[in-house]
Enzyme design. Structure first.
Site, PDB file in Angstrom:
ATOM      1  N   ASN A  23     -49.473  68.868  26.858  1.00  0.00           N
ATOM      2  CA  ASN A  23     -48.011  68.898  26.938  1.00  0.00           C
ATOM      3  C   ASN A  23     -47.579  70.323  27.290  1.00  0.00           C
ATOM      4  O   ASN A  23     -47.614  71.218  26.444  1.00  0.00           O
ATOM      5  CB  ASN A  23     -47.417  68.465  25.592  1.00  0.00           C
ATOM      6  CG  ASN A  23     -45.897  68.438  25.609  1.00  0.00           C
ATOM      7  OD1 ASN A  23     -45.264  68.590  26.650  1.00  0.00           O
ATOM      8  ND2 ASN A  23     -45.309  68.241  24.447  1.00  0.00           N
TER       9      ASN A  23
ATOM     10  N   LYS B  91     -44.658  71.354  28.000  1.00  0.00           N
ATOM     11  CA  LYS B  91     -43.318  71.632  27.481  1.00  0.00           C
ATOM     12  C   LYS B  91     -42.474  72.359  28.548  1.00  0.00           C
ATOM     13  O   LYS B  91     -42.628  72.109  29.738  1.00  0.00           O
ATOM     14  CB  LYS B  91     -43.408  72.405  26.158  1.00  0.00           C
ATOM     15  CG  LYS B  91     -44.260  71.670  25.107  1.00  0.00           C
ATOM     16  CD  LYS B  91     -44.182  72.283  23.749  1.00  0.00           C
ATOM     17  CE  LYS B  91     -45.030  71.481  22.775  1.00  0.00           C
ATOM     18  NZ  LYS B  91     -44.945  71.999  21.392  1.00  0.00           N
TER      19      LYS B  91
ATOM     20  N   HIS C  71     -41.696  63.053  20.287  1.00  0.00           N
ATOM     21  CA  HIS C  71     -42.185  64.381  19.919  1.00  0.00           C
ATOM     22  C   HIS C  71     -41.203  65.036  18.953  1.00  0.00           C
ATOM     23  O   HIS C  71     -39.994  64.844  19.046  1.00  0.00           O
ATOM     24  CB  HIS C  71     -42.362  65.234  21.176  1.00  0.00           C
ATOM     25  CG  HIS C  71     -43.144  66.491  20.930  1.00  0.00           C
ATOM     26  ND1 HIS C  71     -42.573  67.607  20.355  1.00  0.00           N
ATOM     27  CD2 HIS C  71     -44.441  66.794  21.170  1.00  0.00           C
ATOM     28  CE1 HIS C  71     -43.494  68.547  20.261  1.00  0.00           C
ATOM     29  NE2 HIS C  71     -44.630  68.082  20.737  1.00  0.00           N
TER      30      HIS C  71
ATOM     31  N   GLU D  80     -39.933  67.861  18.687  1.00  0.00           N
ATOM     32  CA  GLU D  80     -38.866  68.672  19.273  1.00  0.00           C
ATOM     33  C   GLU D  80     -37.722  67.793  19.776  1.00  0.00           C
ATOM     34  O   GLU D  80     -36.566  68.199  19.744  1.00  0.00           O
ATOM     35  CB  GLU D  80     -39.444  69.550  20.387  1.00  0.00           C
ATOM     36  CG  GLU D  80     -40.368  70.631  19.848  1.00  0.00           C
ATOM     37  CD  GLU D  80     -41.470  71.039  20.802  1.00  0.00           C
ATOM     38  OE1 GLU D  80     -42.362  71.781  20.363  1.00  0.00           O
ATOM     39  OE2 GLU D  80     -41.452  70.615  21.973  1.00  0.00           O
TER      40      GLU D  80
ATOM     41  N   GLU E 174     -48.736  64.395  14.797  1.00  0.00           N
ATOM     42  CA  GLU E 174     -48.481  65.820  14.936  1.00  0.00           C
ATOM     43  C   GLU E 174     -47.637  66.312  13.753  1.00  0.00           C
ATOM     44  O   GLU E 174     -46.412  66.180  13.762  1.00  0.00           O
ATOM     45  CB  GLU E 174     -47.722  66.105  16.235  1.00  0.00           C
ATOM     46  CG  GLU E 174     -48.512  65.809  17.491  1.00  0.00           C
ATOM     47  CD  GLU E 174     -47.861  66.434  18.712  1.00  0.00           C
ATOM     48  OE1 GLU E 174     -48.493  67.284  19.350  1.00  0.00           O
ATOM     49  OE2 GLU E 174     -46.704  66.088  19.011  1.00  0.00           O
TER      50      GLU E 174
ATOM     51  N   GLY F  32     -47.177  74.607  17.187  1.00  0.00           N
ATOM     52  CA  GLY F  32     -46.807  75.921  17.685  1.00  0.00           C
ATOM     53  C   GLY F  32     -46.767  77.008  16.637  1.00  0.00           C
ATOM     54  O   GLY F  32     -46.295  78.111  16.896  1.00  0.00           O
TER      55      GLY F  32
ATOM     56  N   SER G 261     -51.312  72.865  17.069  1.00  0.00           N
ATOM     57  CA  SER G 261     -52.089  74.108  17.168  1.00  0.00           C
ATOM     58  C   SER G 261     -53.573  73.852  17.422  1.00  0.00           C
ATOM     59  O   SER G 261     -54.437  74.593  16.952  1.00  0.00           O
ATOM     60  CB  SER G 261     -51.890  74.974  15.917  1.00  0.00           C
ATOM     61  OG  SER G 261     -50.539  75.391  15.805  1.00  0.00           O
TER      62      SER G 261
END
Length: 309
Positions: free
Chosen positions: A65, A67, A149, A151, A219, A225, A265
């Site tokens: 991904n 992003k 996701h 985000e 996730e 991240g 990560s």
């Protein structure tokens, strides 16, 4: 019990406080048994629940991904690195470039790697400024779409039902769905990891007509991240529980065949140990997927899975 993920995040080790206590007291005598066979967790509805890990024989799946990263030049370099990388044959590999670079990537990337979108609209295109329709994504060669996701959930504000509708529409258009689930740090610390993941799984289950073209990506939000990757034991616990949920709420066949991959990560240094876990069927990779050689290392960690098998 495995060490904490970070000295700044001491409570990230346990799914539920009661489960943590049980695992700690039995560590010296039956740690392996608890992790791999009859891990017991506490449910908000029942005093306890047995989660039996179901060893997976599914084909490894690794997604990158990208992003909101990249320029024409940097993506050209990344594509060049991926084209020249030696990748294990028995891995499904996809990358998700930003919308504006999908065409560039599709026209220059080896056919060995499929293209995914990072998002899509909930239905057919039309007067929806700023959105991208599934029909348009198919037209550019996308075979997959990442939905749910964290985000999108926690920054953009998409809820479970909206994400489920997106997944159903994508599948109806013949596009595979990478269905993301995962808990925030405060939810894990409160012992709500399973509640959150199961609720998000249920929203997909309530909406999708079939699981044949769905990959579930666990996730944990606290690991995305942040550099705080879940330990292999932590990841395996949740993957086994999600597979068990699918068995009990969808079907044993779906539980067995659905690939459940880990994201948060993941990098070239930790992927091999994570890949050894029996219910981890691959990875959804963020930052490390922007580095061609490291992404190739993660893809090739399937060899660790073979050694364990």
């Amino acid at each position: 019990m495995a060490s904490t993920v970070s000295s700044h995040c001491p409570q990230v080790t346990g799914l539920r406080r009661s489960s943590l206590s049980k695992l700690e007291t039995s560590h010296s005598q039956s740690f392996s048994q608890h992790v791999n066979s009859h891990l017991r967790f506490v449910s908000s509805r029942k005093p306890s629940r047995a989660v039996v890990a179901m060893a997976s024989n599914n084909k490894f799946f690794v997604g990158g991904n990208w992003k909101c990263n990249g320029t024409k030049d940097s993506i050209s370099k990344l594509v060049s690195d991926l084209n020249s990388a030696k990748l294990e044959a028995d891995v499904d590999v996809v990358v998700a470039p930003p919308f504006v670079y999908i065409d560039q990537v599709k026209n220059s990337l080896t056919d060995r790697i499929e293209i995914s979108s990072q998002n899509s609209w909930v239905g057919k295109g039309g007067a929806f400024t700023g959105e991208i329709s599934m029909e348009q994504l198919k037209d550019t060669g996308c075979k997959w779409v990442i939905l749910g996701h964290s985000e999108r959930r926690h920054i953009i504000g998409e809820d479970d039902q909206f994400i489920g509708k997106k997944a159903a529409y994508a599948l109806s258009e013949g596009v595979g769905v990478i269905a993301c689930i995962g808990e925030k740090l405060e939810e894990r610390e409160a012992g709500k990891t399973f509640d959150v993941c199961f609720q998000q799984l249920k929203a997909f289950a309530d909406a999708v007509p079939s699981w044949d073209n769905v990959v579930v990506a666990y996730e944990p939000v606290w690991a995305i991240g942040t550099g705080k990757v879940a330990t292999p034991v932590q990841a395996q616990e949740v993957h086994a529980a999600c597979r068990d949920w699918l068995k009990n709420n969808v079907s044993a066949e779906v539980a067995s065949k659905t690939r459940i991959i880990y994201g948060g990560s993941v990098n070239g240094g930790n992927c091999a140990e994570l890949a050894k876990q029996e219910d981890i069927d691959g990875f959804l990779v963020g930052g490390a997927s922007l580095k061609g050689p490291e992404f190739a290392t993660i893809i090739n960690s399937v060899t660790s899975k073979k050694v364990v098998a």
